[in-house]
Design a protein around this motif. Structure first.
Motif, PDB file in Angstrom:
ATOM      1  N   ASP A  73     -12.411  -2.866  -7.132  1.00 56.59           N
ATOM      2  CA  ASP A  73     -13.806  -3.212  -6.267  1.00 56.59           C
ATOM      3  C   ASP A  73     -13.607  -3.242  -4.908  1.00 56.59           C
ATOM      4  OD1 ASP A  73     -15.175  -3.152  -8.758  1.00 56.59           O
ATOM      5  OD2 ASP A  73     -14.634  -5.241  -9.004  1.00 56.59           O
ATOM      6  N   VAL A  74     -12.338  -3.923  -4.421  1.00 64.09           N
ATOM      7  CA  VAL A  74     -12.254  -4.375  -2.986  1.00 64.09           C
ATOM      8  C   VAL A  74     -12.137  -3.080  -2.311  1.00 64.09           C
ATOM      9  CG1 VAL A  74     -10.470  -5.098  -1.368  1.00 64.09           C
ATOM     10  CG2 VAL A  74     -11.222  -6.528  -3.256  1.00 64.09           C
ATOM     11  N   VAL A  75     -11.159  -2.157  -3.020  1.00 63.25           N
ATOM     12  CA  VAL A  75     -10.856  -0.807  -2.345  1.00 63.25           C
ATOM     13  C   VAL A  75     -12.280   0.134  -2.081  1.00 63.25           C
ATOM     14  CG1 VAL A  75      -9.544   1.600  -2.934  1.00 63.25           C
ATOM     15  CG2 VAL A  75      -8.638  -0.518  -3.552  1.00 63.25           C
ATOM     16  N   TRP A 103      -0.266  -3.168  -3.512  1.00 59.02           N
ATOM     17  CA  TRP A 103      -0.955  -2.281  -4.272  1.00 59.02           C
ATOM     18  C   TRP A 103      -1.992  -1.812  -3.467  1.00 59.02           C
ATOM     19  CZ3 TRP A 103      -5.982  -1.704  -5.515  1.00 59.02           C
ATOM     20  CH2 TRP A 103      -6.435  -1.116  -6.691  1.00 59.02           C
ATOM     21  N   LEU A 104      -2.699  -2.396  -2.696  1.00 61.24           N
ATOM     22  CA  LEU A 104      -3.651  -2.050  -1.705  1.00 61.24           C
ATOM     23  C   LEU A 104      -2.939  -0.947  -0.820  1.00 61.24           C
ATOM     24  CD1 LEU A 104      -5.503  -5.221  -0.574  1.00 61.24           C
ATOM     25  CD2 LEU A 104      -6.339  -3.131  -2.052  1.00 61.24           C
ATOM     26  N   ALA A 105      -1.884  -0.931  -0.399  1.00 61.82           N
ATOM     27  CA  ALA A 105      -1.261   0.091   0.599  1.00 61.82           C
ATOM     28  C   ALA A 105      -0.986   1.597  -0.342  1.00 61.82           C
ATOM     29  CB  ALA A 105       0.064  -0.314   1.129  1.00 61.82           C
ATOM     30  N   ALA A 106      -0.561   1.151  -1.529  1.00 65.75           N
ATOM     31  CA  ALA A 106      -0.257   2.457  -2.255  1.00 65.75           C
ATOM     32  C   ALA A 106      -1.577   3.061  -2.720  1.00 65.75           C
ATOM     33  CB  ALA A 106       0.493   1.996  -3.607  1.00 65.75           C
ATOM     34  N   ARG A 107      -2.566   2.390  -3.046  1.00 64.61           N
ATOM     35  CA  ARG A 107      -3.939   2.831  -3.412  1.00 64.61           C
ATOM     36  C   ARG A 107      -4.574   3.433  -2.331  1.00 64.61           C
ATOM     37  NH1 ARG A 107      -6.830   2.131  -8.236  1.00 64.61           N
ATOM     38  NH2 ARG A 107      -8.627   3.737  -8.099  1.00 64.61           N
ATOM     39  N   THR A 108      -4.532   2.973  -1.183  1.00 63.72           N
ATOM     40  CA  THR A 108      -5.680   3.286  -0.202  1.00 63.72           C
ATOM     41  C   THR A 108      -4.844   4.403   0.734  1.00 63.72           C
ATOM     42  OG1 THR A 108      -4.660   1.765   1.329  1.00 63.72           O
ATOM     43  CG2 THR A 108      -6.491   1.270   0.101  1.00 63.72           C
ATOM     44  N   THR A 138       3.191  -9.787   6.675  1.00 62.52           N
ATOM     45  CA  THR A 138       4.027  -8.899   5.981  1.00 62.52           C
ATOM     46  C   THR A 138       3.329  -7.518   5.984  1.00 62.52           C
ATOM     47  OG1 THR A 138       5.148 -10.609   4.700  1.00 62.52           O
ATOM     48  CG2 THR A 138       5.423  -8.429   4.175  1.00 62.52           C
ATOM     49  N   ARG A 139       4.108  -6.418   6.624  1.00 61.49           N
ATOM     50  CA  ARG A 139       3.545  -4.987   6.565  1.00 61.49           C
ATOM     51  C   ARG A 139       3.974  -4.280   5.332  1.00 61.49           C
ATOM     52  NH1 ARG A 139       3.085  -0.559  10.835  1.00 61.49           N
ATOM     53  NH2 ARG A 139       3.578   1.116   9.825  1.00 61.49           N
ATOM     54  N   TYR A 140       2.924  -3.680   4.738  1.00 57.12           N
ATOM     55  CA  TYR A 140       3.292  -2.896   3.487  1.00 57.12           C
ATOM     56  C   TYR A 140       2.739  -1.409   3.731  1.00 57.12           C
ATOM     57  CZ  TYR A 140       3.600  -7.473   1.290  1.00 57.12           C
ATOM     58  OH  TYR A 140       3.739  -8.816   0.953  1.00 57.12           O
TER      59      TYR A 140
END
Length: 428
Positions: A73-75, A103-108, A138-140
């Motif tokens: 839902d955040v994405v 997870w957010l980096a991979a998904r977006t 931290t950077r992803y």
């Protein structure tokens, strides 16, 4: 706290009613929150954060008892764009911030920066992860890469040149990271340390181009001058040349010498010092963005008129050079500048800015005379005039009184006027 879809004037929820998380603009940031559960305090927190020039800054109001699926839902609610995301979680997301950021980096498909460890709000809307509370920002990368981004947001120019964790300067003294730079403090902890640390974390003003080194801790044992000198030489060149030392607690110093003068003599280099603590917005409105005097218990006091000085090493052994004030609030801009910190006032008088106030004297410096070396008084400023020049003492006293009245009226700072004879007249 208010509940419901309404919010600040002009605010709108980005997303249809069917979504479970929505985004709302908050200053230069975004607040992502559950639909129908707007929290005014969360919005104010997000709106008060500093601008991030590299990333879209998003504060996520994580619902109580959220499941891992809430990130979907955040994405859907995230602001569109290709810029990276700096994500600040209001509470720890399911699985932890590291897993959520990855997870957010991979998904977006966007770079995501988030804090491992609770980021504390500091002056000027900055955020800081304290040493011992986690590795920091931290950077992803979308491809799975991970790298550290330091403890401070916004990231100052000198961040990469300082250790991320506290280190021992000697067995007596520790150098601890704070948002504005470093706190050089006694290793032996006392009950007053949490209060001092809170002050230096939440109210000390930061500069992107200059490291602030706070020295000492009120109510604790003195920091040896040798350890201050040792820290000076430990600092990388890029940091040492822009460092500003701020006296805070007791330091073992030679009699009659200030921290800056003693350090300049020991190091053999010019040393820049604050005349107190630089306090940033978010504290008392009358001292915001100013340098303030420090009370004996470490509490911030009145604004000081001379903000910053530079001290030079002696030209000859046994001789000390007076500090040169490089920044001040004294209302002297309309006077002709003779040299840094020295102004002409009419045909006969000169006004010289000193760390403790002002020194009114004749245009011709008298033989054997020197600017009065007086420590900063936490209660008031000093306007001193040369009472030894009998021919012009009345004029000097009048100028001193006018300047004192002007400062008291405009700044609300207490001022004491006093005559001082510092030397004999230099006969023509």
């Amino acid at each position: 706290m208010s509940k419901g879809p309404g919010g600040p004037a002009g605010g709108t929820d980005a997303g249809p009613p069917g979504t479970r998380m929505v985004a709302r603009r908050a200053g230069s940031s975004w607040l992502v929150h559950p639909w129908g559960a707007f929290d005014q305090r969360s919005w104010m927190y997000a709106a008060g954060l500093a601008h991030d020039p590299e990333h879209t800054l998003v504060v996520v109001d994580v619902p109580q008892g959220a499941s891992a699926g809430f990130l979907h839902d955040v994405v859907r609610a995230l602001p569109a764009g290709a810029a990276g995301l700096r994500v600040v979680f209001g509470r720890t997301p399911p699985g932890g911030a590291a897993q959520a950021g990855r997870w957010l980096a991979a998904r977006t498909g966007r770079v995501v920066v988030t804090a491992l460890g609770r980021p504390r709000p500091t002056a000027e809307g900055a955020l800081f992860v304290e040493a011992g509370q986690g590795p920091g920002w931290t950077r992803y990368d979308p491809g799975g890469g991970t790298s550290g981004e330091g403890r401070r947001f916004p990231c100052p120019e000198w961040e990469q040149h300082l250790p991320a964790d506290a280190w021992w300067v000697s067995r007596h003294t520790l150098a601890e990271p704070v948002p504005a730079g470093l706190w050089l403090r006694p290793a032996r902890v006392t009950p007053v340390f949490p209060r001092h640390r809170a002050l230096l974390t939440t109210r000390l003003s930061s500069r992107p181009d200059a490291v602030t080194v706070v020295v000492g801790a009120p109510g604790a044992e003195a920091v040896p001058l040798a350890d201050v000198t040792r820290l000076w030489w430990t600092l990388p060149d890029q940091v040492r040349t822009v460092a500003r030392f701020a006296p805070f607690g007791p330091v073992t110093l030679p009699a009659g010498m200030s921290l800056g003068t003693a350090l300049a003599e020991k190091a053999g280099r010019a040393v820049r010092t604050y005349n107190g603590l630089p306090i940033g917005p978010g504290s008392r409105p009358d001292t915001a963005g100013k340098v303030v005097a420090v009370g004996s218990d470490g509490s911030p006091g009145r604004m000081v008129m001379a903000r910053e000085s530079v001290q030079f090493p002696p030209l000859r052994a046994g001789e000390h050079r007076e500090p040169l004030v490089t920044g001040h609030h004294w209302p002297l801009r309309g006077l002709p500048l003779l040299r840094l910190g020295v102004y002409r006032h009419g045909p006969d008088a000169v006004v010289e800015v000193t760390p403790s106030g002002l020194w009114i004297r004749g245009r011709r410096e008298r033989a054997g005379a020197a600017s009065p070396s007086v420590p900063v008084d936490e209660r008031h400023e000093l306007v001193l005039y040369d009472s030894g020049d009998t021919r012009l003492v009345g004029e000097f006293r009048r100028i001193a009184g006018e300047l004192a009245h002007m400062v008291s009226a405009e700044y609300g700072v207490p001022v004491v006027v006093r005559g001082v004879d510092t030397g004999r007249v230099d006969e023509p």
